[in-house]
Design an enzyme around this catalytic site. Structure first.
Site, mmCIF file in Angstrom:
data_model
loop_
_atom_site.group_PDB
_atom_site.id
_atom_site.type_symbol
_atom_site.label_atom_id
_atom_site.label_comp_id
_atom_site.label_asym_id
_atom_site.label_seq_id
_atom_site.Cartn_x
_atom_site.Cartn_y
_atom_site.Cartn_z
ATOM 1 N N HIS A 89 0.873 -0.937 -0.090
ATOM 2 C CA HIS A 89 0.087 0.003 -0.061
ATOM 3 C C HIS A 89 0.982 1.359 -0.039
ATOM 4 C CE1 HIS A 89 -2.808 2.837 1.922
ATOM 5 N NE2 HIS A 89 -3.818 1.981 1.570
ATOM 6 N N ASP A 118 3.584 -4.481 8.247
ATOM 7 C CA ASP A 118 2.275 -3.692 7.839
ATOM 8 C C ASP A 118 1.095 -4.508 8.261
ATOM 9 O OD1 ASP A 118 -0.267 -2.529 6.951
ATOM 10 O OD2 ASP A 118 0.868 -1.715 5.220
ATOM 11 N N GLN A 139 -4.324 -5.066 7.233
ATOM 12 C CA GLN A 139 -5.193 -5.952 6.708
ATOM 13 C C GLN A 139 -5.424 -7.161 7.541
ATOM 14 O OE1 GLN A 139 -7.744 -5.148 4.580
ATOM 15 N NE2 GLN A 139 -6.930 -2.963 3.924
ATOM 16 N N LYS A 184 -10.139 -0.230 10.916
ATOM 17 C CA LYS A 184 -10.300 -1.332 9.999
ATOM 18 C C LYS A 184 -10.516 -2.651 10.847
ATOM 19 C CE LYS A 184 -6.930 -0.095 6.475
ATOM 20 N NZ LYS A 184 -7.679 0.338 5.214
ATOM 21 N N CYS A 187 -4.668 2.627 -3.516
ATOM 22 C CA CYS A 187 -3.521 3.043 -2.946
ATOM 23 C C CYS A 187 -2.373 1.879 -3.188
ATOM 24 C CB CYS A 187 -3.675 3.284 -1.738
ATOM 25 S SG CYS A 187 -4.808 4.618 -1.351
#
Ligand code: PLP
Length: 400
Positions: A120, A197, A200, A223, A358
């Site tokens: 991303h 990261d 998600q 999220k 993104c």
């Protein structure tokens, strides 16, 4: 399609959208909120507010206690060790910007930062900017034909000049859960700082930072069924001291005079200014609630929804991007612009995302102008999927 969600009832936003005949299939962008989060926020404000970590009065003490209890709960959700740091940020984006700036003083021209090809922009641009200003090499780790990170090739690319490896464990475009143990262990052996990261991945699998051998881990509350404007930066005890303070202001100093100041260590030294107290407390309550649910049942439900989406898209001849195995699917229809499809779906009450998500360099490298993305959460049910396919069929009839 009979796939009821036992958790849907806890999400007033999902029920409100359903009353307007709207279906939320954009949870990878942001998730709807459970009642517990709304109640905690409202209770916090209704009981009288105070700043944390600065006042001697009882309301201030109560707020500080609740705030630090939230930090402890979040650390236990992360399955972190007691000496590791949990720093509050505004989100994944801010966490990675913090790292790129707080580590910058360690780098010399020619040093290398490695990221994957599917990152991303939040996990590309901060490193890209750092590379440009410090004359560093930004190396892009390749994907294999299935759209997964080529772990062997990535390990082979680690070199004595490598300083940081920053990768996500679940791409927001290809939707593939990436196993990184071998790469992280190779990075550890070579003294390369690793950044995960988890924006998600953390939603679909509770992180276990005793097992995931990274130095830093970032994710966003919004999220994770939590409030906007809050994120977590986990920093392992051995790595956190490498960070130089990056933003400056109230409640982060040990001592201060006009020309010089000494700063607190993490976490408080990295949280200057008034934090998002109510949101942080509500986020912790949300995670506490999530931990009380049957995570295996949720995973099974999401997998069944995901399989139904994949099967329906395949049977209609859609082009699936990569080999998604978790919670989201990006796809295109032949001769149809993804934005046109998303608009026609939206008009029929189906909220999906279309565009470059993104991850513009990834989409460009795949030769795509964009893609439509369906993303799922525990509150979706079989009816949502059926309605999506009914709307898709209608839209394709018009567009193709
Ligand atoms: C994989 C990934 N990383 C980072 C981000 C940025 O998260 P935020 O906007 O919450 O900072 C996102 C958001 O979609 C994402 O999917």
């Amino acid at each position: 399609m009979f796939l009821p969600s036992p958790w849907r009832q806890y999400f007033p936003g999902v029920l409100a959208l359903a009353e307007q005949h709207e279906v939320w299939l954009d949870s990878a962008a942001t998730a709807q909120k459970p009642q517990i989060m709304l109640d905690t926020l409202s209770q916090y404000y209704q009981q009288g507010v105070a700043n944390v970590h600065r006042a001697q009065h009882p309301p201030g003490e109560r707020a500080t206690r609740a705030f630090e209890e939230a930090r402890s709960l979040i650390a236990s959700w992360l399955q972190a060790d007691a000496q590791d740091a949990v720093i509050f940020t505004k989100g994944t984006t801010e966490g990675i910007n913090l790292l790129s700036q707080a580590l910058a003083h360690h780098f010399q021209a020619g040093d290398e930062i490695l990221i994957s090809a599917y990152e991303h922009h939040a996990n590309l641009l901060p490193w890209q900017q750092l590379a440009r200003t410090h004359d560093l090499q930004l190396t892009i780790l390749a994907m294999d034909d299935a759209g997964h990170l080529d772990v062997d090739a990535a390990i082979a690319q680690l070199s004595p000049r490598s300083r940081v490896l920053a990768v996500s464990t679940l791409s927001n475009v290809v939707g593939h859960q990436q196993s990184l143990e071998r790469l992280l262990s190779a990075a550890r052996q070579q003294g390369v700082w690793s950044v995960i990261d988890g924006a998600q991945a953390a939603v679909h699998q509770r992180p276990n930072l005793q097992h995931l051998d990274c130095d830093f881990f970032v994710c966003s509350a919004h999220k994770l069924y939590g409030p906007d404007g809050v994120g977590i930066l986990f920093a392992r005890a051995a790595a956190v001291t490498a960070l130089r303070h990056w933003q400056f202001g109230g409640e982060m100093v040990r001592s201060c005079d006009y020309q010089h100041a000494e700063f607190l260590p993490a976490p408080l030294g990295f949280e200057p200014g008034t934090p998002s107290t109510a949101n942080i407390i509500a986020f912790a309550a949300t995670l506490d609630w999530l931990m009380s649910l049957d995570s295996a049942a949720i995973a099974q439900h999401e997998a069944a929804l995901h399989a139904a989406v994949l099967e329906g898209l395949r049977s209609r001849g859609m082009q699936i991007i990569g080999t998604p195995n978790c919670a989201l699917v990006s796809f295109n229809a032949a001769h149809v612009h993804p934005a046109d499809l998303a608009v026609l779906l939206g008009e029929q009450g189906i909220a999906v995302r279309a565009g470059h998500h993104c991850a513009m360099p990834l989409l460009k490298s795949l030769g795509l102008a964009g893609a439509v993305r369906v993303s799922l959460a525990m509150y979706n049910n079989g009816d949502d999927i059926q309605r999506f396919f009914n709307a898709l069929d209608q839209a394709l009839e018009i567009l193709q």
